[in-house]
Design a protein around this motif. Structure first.
Motif, PDB file in Angstrom:
ATOM      1  N   THR A  60       0.828  -1.207   0.000  1.00 59.19           N
ATOM      2  CA  THR A  60       0.000   0.000   0.000  1.00 59.19           C
ATOM      3  C   THR A  60       0.862   1.257   0.000  1.00 59.19           C
ATOM      4  O   THR A  60       0.645   2.175  -0.807  1.00 59.19           O
ATOM      5  CB  THR A  60      -0.918   0.010   1.241  1.00 59.19           C
ATOM      6  N   VAL A  61       1.826   1.302   0.906  1.00 58.33           N
ATOM      7  CA  VAL A  61       2.661   2.504   1.025  1.00 58.33           C
ATOM      8  C   VAL A  61       3.465   2.730  -0.250  1.00 58.33           C
ATOM      9  O   VAL A  61       3.577   3.863  -0.740  1.00 58.33           O
ATOM     10  CB  VAL A  61       3.585   2.380   2.253  1.00 58.33           C
ATOM     11  N   ALA A  62       4.024   1.662  -0.816  1.00 56.18           N
ATOM     12  CA  ALA A  62       4.827   1.815  -2.032  1.00 56.18           C
ATOM     13  C   ALA A  62       3.974   2.316  -3.195  1.00 56.18           C
ATOM     14  O   ALA A  62       4.353   3.284  -3.885  1.00 56.18           O
ATOM     15  CB  ALA A  62       5.480   0.475  -2.386  1.00 56.18           C
ATOM     16  N   GLY A  63       2.826   1.687  -3.427  1.00 59.54           N
ATOM     17  CA  GLY A  63       1.966   2.122  -4.533  1.00 59.54           C
ATOM     18  C   GLY A  63       1.420   3.511  -4.324  1.00 59.54           C
ATOM     19  O   GLY A  63       1.376   4.336  -5.254  1.00 59.54           O
ATOM     20  N   PHE A  64       1.032   3.816  -3.099  1.00 59.92           N
ATOM     21  CA  PHE A  64       0.477   5.136  -2.788  1.00 59.92           C
ATOM     22  C   PHE A  64       1.539   6.230  -2.960  1.00 59.92           C
ATOM     23  O   PHE A  64       1.266   7.283  -3.537  1.00 59.92           O
ATOM     24  CB  PHE A  64      -0.053   5.118  -1.355  1.00 59.92           C
TER      25      PHE A  64
ATOM     26  N   TYR B 292      -1.564   2.735  -9.914  1.00 60.51           N
ATOM     27  CA  TYR B 292      -2.463   3.147 -11.004  1.00 60.51           C
ATOM     28  C   TYR B 292      -3.808   3.622 -10.458  1.00 60.51           C
ATOM     29  O   TYR B 292      -4.331   4.663 -10.860  1.00 60.51           O
ATOM     30  CB  TYR B 292      -2.664   1.964 -11.952  1.00 60.51           C
ATOM     31  N   ALA B 293      -4.361   2.869  -9.497  1.00 60.85           N
ATOM     32  CA  ALA B 293      -5.675   3.235  -8.953  1.00 60.85           C
ATOM     33  C   ALA B 293      -5.616   4.539  -8.162  1.00 60.85           C
ATOM     34  O   ALA B 293      -6.558   5.332  -8.190  1.00 60.85           O
ATOM     35  CB  ALA B 293      -6.194   2.100  -8.066  1.00 60.85           C
ATOM     36  N   CYS B 294      -4.509   4.758  -7.442  1.00 60.90           N
ATOM     37  CA  CYS B 294      -4.391   5.966  -6.608  1.00 60.90           C
ATOM     38  C   CYS B 294      -4.092   7.210  -7.433  1.00 60.90           C
ATOM     39  O   CYS B 294      -4.328   8.335  -6.967  1.00 60.90           O
ATOM     40  CB  CYS B 294      -3.282   5.769  -5.572  1.00 60.90           C
ATOM     41  N   THR B 295      -3.556   7.007  -8.613  1.00 61.44           N
ATOM     42  CA  THR B 295      -3.153   8.162  -9.424  1.00 61.44           C
ATOM     43  C   THR B 295      -4.336   9.045  -9.795  1.00 61.44           C
ATOM     44  O   THR B 295      -4.236  10.285  -9.753  1.00 61.44           O
ATOM     45  CB  THR B 295      -2.448   7.667 -10.700  1.00 61.44           C
ATOM     46  N   TRP B 296      -5.479   8.443 -10.119  1.00 56.27           N
ATOM     47  CA  TRP B 296      -6.573   9.221 -10.697  1.00 56.27           C
ATOM     48  C   TRP B 296      -7.220  10.200  -9.725  1.00 56.27           C
ATOM     49  O   TRP B 296      -7.408  11.371 -10.080  1.00 56.27           O
ATOM     50  CB  TRP B 296      -7.605   8.278 -11.315  1.00 56.27           C
TER      51      TRP B 296
ATOM     52  N   GLY C 181      -7.885  14.715  -2.838  1.00 61.03           N
ATOM     53  CA  GLY C 181      -7.542  13.601  -3.712  1.00 61.03           C
ATOM     54  C   GLY C 181      -6.644  12.580  -3.035  1.00 61.03           C
ATOM     55  O   GLY C 181      -6.804  11.379  -3.225  1.00 61.03           O
ATOM     56  N   VAL C 182      -5.698  13.062  -2.224  1.00 59.02           N
ATOM     57  CA  VAL C 182      -4.785  12.140  -1.527  1.00 59.02           C
ATOM     58  C   VAL C 182      -5.555  11.261  -0.548  1.00 59.02           C
ATOM     59  O   VAL C 182      -5.306  10.053  -0.443  1.00 59.02           O
ATOM     60  CB  VAL C 182      -3.693  12.955  -0.806  1.00 59.02           C
ATOM     61  N   ARG C 183      -6.513  11.856   0.158  1.00 59.84           N
ATOM     62  CA  ARG C 183      -7.293  11.049   1.107  1.00 59.84           C
ATOM     63  C   ARG C 183      -8.188  10.040   0.383  1.00 59.84           C
ATOM     64  O   ARG C 183      -8.361   8.898   0.828  1.00 59.84           O
ATOM     65  CB  ARG C 183      -8.130  11.964   1.989  1.00 59.84           C
ATOM     66  N   LEU C 184      -8.761  10.450  -0.735  1.00 65.31           N
ATOM     67  CA  LEU C 184      -9.543   9.505  -1.530  1.00 65.31           C
ATOM     68  C   LEU C 184      -8.657   8.360  -2.019  1.00 65.31           C
ATOM     69  O   LEU C 184      -9.057   7.190  -2.016  1.00 65.31           O
ATOM     70  CB  LEU C 184     -10.189  10.221  -2.728  1.00 65.31           C
TER      71      LEU C 184
END
Length: 286
Positions: free
Chosen positions: A98-102, A162-166, A213-216
């Motif tokens: 989670t931390v790495a992808g985020f 990818y999911a967190c980027t949007w 956006g970061v919290r979402l």
């Protein structure tokens, strides 16, 4: 934006100190012990009620205790998993992914969003591609990530990224484009141009939208990670839930779900504290 900057003037210096106008943190009322206890009671009342319903419903026969065991049994299973060390192994695996992808998503999406929001030609160039990609369901792309990157850690971190980027990207673009025109006009009239206008006025004004956006993205990262771990993983909270379900260890399954909920709350609380730290002029966010 203009690359050449005029020499700073006294008006420009005053504009920097004044933008955003509400940069100074508001004076918050002192919290008394009585007020703190009242706040804690109010915030925990719904959780206590939910726990009571969960404990009572299977014991009273309102639901099948095989499929929804009482909360006390779930907490006992959680404690056994924690004491045996199994829970921490799965939690660590999920946290790393989670931390790495985020973090990768923040590193990519914030600069890209600032670029798209601040420069019209870049927005016109990238918008068609971004619109096509962001309207594609993330979980539908999971097999593609697995095929290209394998079933190891890389594909799971990549799908989370990818999911967190949007949400971060879209909120950053919206924040930059939503800066008050009067604020920009006032800053320009006082001599702020180019990068100084961007860093002193536009970026601080866009911080609240960026953090939305970061919290979402924090919530999205948990959702996508669990789905990815259910498909192809040998460790992680998603794997723990899936494994417990297939082996009919229902209390262990709920223990994993509770751990995921606690992880999501912890991530959101951490991001909320960071948001308050970086944008103290905002009112408290629920």
């Amino acid at each position: 934006m203009t690359a050449l900057l005029p020499a700073p003037t006294a008006q420009a210096e005053r504009a920097e100190r004044a933008a955003p106008a509400a940069r100074t943190a508001p004076v918050r009322p002192r919290l008394t012990v009585r007020g703190l206890l009242g706040s804690v009671t109010t915030r925990s009342a719904a959780l206590v009620a939910l726990a009571a319903v969960w404990e009572a419903a299977p014991r009273l026969g309102l639901v099948d205790a095989v499929f929804l065991p009482p909360l006390s049994q779930v907490l006992q299973a959680w404690w056994q998993l924690a004491a045996g060390g199994e829970l921490w192994v799965h939690l660590e695996a999920s946290l790393v992914r989670t931390v790495a992808g985020f973090a990768l998503a923040v590193a990519v999406a914030v600069p890209l969003g600032l670029l798209i929001g601040g420069y019209g030609p870049v927005a016109r160039l990238l918008n068609p591609v971004l619109e096509a990609l962001r309207n594609t369901a993330v979980l539908a792309l999971l097999p593609v990530f697995v095929l290209i990157l394998g079933i190891g850690e890389t594909s799971k971190i990549a799908i989370v990224c990818y999911a967190c980027t949007w949400p971060i990207l879209l909120n950053t673009v919206s924040g930059v484009r939503g800066v008050d025109p009067l604020l920009l006009k006032s800053a320009r009239s006082m001599g702020l141009r180019g990068p100084r206008l961007f860093t002193k006025v536009v970026l601080p004004a866009a911080v609240p939208a960026i953090f939305t956006g970061v919290r979402l993205a924090g919530a999205v990262s948990i959702l996508v990670l669990i789905a990815a771990e259910m498909v192809g993983a040998k460790a992680g909270l998603g794997y723990l839930i899936n494994y417990a379900q297939y082996n009919f260890a229902i209390p262990d399954m709920y223990a994993g779900i509770i751990t995921i909920s606690a992880l999501g709350v912890a991530i959101n609380s951490g991001l909320l504290l960071l948001e308050r730290r970086l944008s103290p002029w905002r009112k408290d966010t629920p």
